[in-house]
Design an enzyme around this catalytic site. Structure first.
Site, PDB file in Angstrom:
ATOM      1  N   HIS A 161      49.357  16.681 142.899  1.00 46.53           N
ATOM      2  CA  HIS A 161      48.911  16.722 144.293  1.00 46.53           C
ATOM      3  C   HIS A 161      48.076  15.481 144.589  1.00 46.53           C
ATOM      4  CE1 HIS A 161      46.972  17.939 147.986  1.00 46.53           C
ATOM      5  NE2 HIS A 161      47.942  18.822 148.128  1.00 46.53           N
ATOM      6  N   LYS A 172      44.123  25.645 147.736  1.00 52.24           N
ATOM      7  CA  LYS A 172      43.119  24.646 147.339  1.00 52.24           C
ATOM      8  C   LYS A 172      41.838  25.367 146.900  1.00 52.24           C
ATOM      9  CE  LYS A 172      45.442  21.312 150.242  1.00 52.24           C
ATOM     10  NZ  LYS A 172      45.387  20.145 151.098  1.00 52.24           N
ATOM     11  N   GLY A 228      45.799  17.726 155.882  1.00 50.58           N
ATOM     12  CA  GLY A 228      44.505  18.186 156.391  1.00 50.58           C
ATOM     13  C   GLY A 228      44.026  17.411 157.612  1.00 50.58           C
ATOM     14  N   GLU A 230      45.463  15.041 146.181  1.00 51.63           N
ATOM     15  CA  GLU A 230      44.007  15.195 146.018  1.00 51.63           C
ATOM     16  C   GLU A 230      43.611  15.021 144.556  1.00 51.63           C
ATOM     17  OE1 GLU A 230      43.787  18.934 148.051  1.00 51.63           O
ATOM     18  OE2 GLU A 230      44.199  17.905 149.938  1.00 51.63           O
ATOM     19  N   SER A 268      49.894  19.336 157.097  1.00 51.70           N
ATOM     20  CA  SER A 268      49.624  19.940 158.403  1.00 51.70           C
ATOM     21  C   SER A 268      50.806  20.722 158.962  1.00 51.70           C
ATOM     22  CB  SER A 268      49.163  18.868 159.400  1.00 51.70           C
ATOM     23  OG  SER A 268      47.975  18.251 158.941  1.00 51.70           O
ATOM     24  N   GLU A 274      54.545  14.939 150.406  1.00 53.80           N
ATOM     25  CA  GLU A 274      53.348  15.148 151.221  1.00 53.80           C
ATOM     26  C   GLU A 274      52.732  13.796 151.577  1.00 53.80           C
ATOM     27  OE1 GLU A 274      51.634  19.342 150.513  1.00 53.80           O
ATOM     28  OE2 GLU A 274      50.718  18.021 149.061  1.00 53.80           O
ATOM     29  N   ASN A 329      49.274  26.573 149.338  1.00 54.19           N
ATOM     30  CA  ASN A 329      48.307  25.970 148.415  1.00 54.19           C
ATOM     31  C   ASN A 329      46.912  26.252 148.975  1.00 54.19           C
ATOM     32  OD1 ASN A 329      46.710  24.377 146.811  1.00 54.19           O
ATOM     33  ND2 ASN A 329      47.576  22.419 147.502  1.00 54.19           N
TER      34      ASN A 329
HETATM   35  P1  13P Z   1      47.490  20.932 154.947  1.00 59.31           P
HETATM   36  O1  13P Z   1      48.631  21.872 155.266  1.00 59.31           O
HETATM   37  O2  13P Z   1      46.137  21.568 155.092  1.00 59.31           O
HETATM   38  O3  13P Z   1      47.615  19.629 155.630  1.00 59.31           O
HETATM   39  O4  13P Z   1      47.621  20.617 153.382  1.00 59.31           O
HETATM   40  C1  13P Z   1      48.832  20.193 152.874  1.00 59.31           C
HETATM   41  C2  13P Z   1      48.750  20.201 151.401  1.00 59.31           C
HETATM   42  O5  13P Z   1      48.085  19.370 150.821  1.00 59.31           O
HETATM   43  C3  13P Z   1      49.461  21.243 150.688  1.00 59.31           C
HETATM   44  O6  13P Z   1      49.481  20.982 149.326  1.00 59.31           O
END
Ligand code: 13P
Length: 251
Positions: A95, A11, A173, A97, A213, A167, A9
């Protein structure tokens, strides 16, 4: 057979040229993946990245979001039909976010799941608890509600096309990965929920990814858990060497 998947992803990272460069790097470094590799790029990159990966076995194209309505006067939005028409096969739905910054609620996410499936694509449905829920030990109930509200209205035939990504928000992150035991506990709980709703055969075939992560250092142990079927990778998917190492950790 349950599919093993590693999805990147990206982002809101990489401009178009950088995205093409990243794809080239990934194609160079990833050798014969054991499962599916999905690149979830920003919208402007989809068509070109799709063309680049088409020639490679087990590579698939994913989007990070789309609008819940089929079409119409929604300035600035992107529909499922538009995504399908440029070769998108998977769409990330829900997601954390987007749940947080765009206030996306379960009912809306259920609509997105429906539109994704209606256009012949497969949702990667995200679930996961914030830290304060984990701290009071109610994380299984929290995730269970997300799944029931977002997915469990589906008929079995459609549910079978869904990929689930667990997640935990506190691990996204942050550099703080869930331990393999924490991931396994939740993945097993999710599989039990699916089994209760759709039966054991469906539950056994559902792909459940871990996200938060994931790095080359943690991937192998996470993926070796019996109910962890790969990962949804953010930061590490932007580095070809790291992403390739995570892909290589698929069982
Ligand atoms: P990270 O791997 O940067 O923690 O992000 C995970 C994520 O949100 C994947 O969709």
């Amino acid at each position: 057979m349950r599919q093993q998947i590693v999805a990147g992803n990206w982002k809101m990272n990489k401009n178009f040229d950088e995205g093409v460069e990243l794809t080239r790097g990934i194609l160079e470094k990833v050798e014969k993946p054991q499962g599916l590799v999905i690149l979830c790029t920003p919208f402007p990159h989809l068509r070109d990245v799709g063309k680049m990966i088409k020639v490679r076995k087990n590579f698939h194209l994913g989007a990070q979001n789309m609008h819940h309505e089929e079409k119409g006067a929604f300035t600035g939005e992107v529909s499922a039909d538009m995504l399908a028409s440029v070769g998108v096969e998977f769409v990330i739905v829900g997601h954390s976010e987007r749940r947080l910054y765009n206030k996306e609620k379960n009912q809306l996410l259920a609509q997105k799941v429906n539109v994704t499936l209606a256009k012949g694509m497969r949702p990667i449905f995200c679930c996961g608890e914030p830290l304060h829920i984990r701290e009071v030990d109610t994380h299984v109930g929290y995730v269970s509600k997300q799944l029931k509200a977002g997915l469990f209205h589906l008929r079995e035939e459609d549910f079978r096309k869904v990929v689930i990504a667990y997640e935990p928000i506190w691990a996204i992150g942050t550099g703080r990965t869930a331990s393999s035991a924490q991931a396994q506990e939740m993945h097993a709980a999710i599989r039990i929920l699916i089994s209760r709703k759709y039966g054991k055969a469906v539950a056994d075939e559902t792909t459940i990814l871990y996200g938060g992560s994931v790095t080359p250092a943690t991937a192998e142990e996470l993926f070796s858990q019996p109910d962890v079927d790969g990962g949804l990778v953010g930061g590490a998917s932007l580095k070809p060497d790291d992403f390739a190492a995570i892909v290589a950790a698929m069982k």
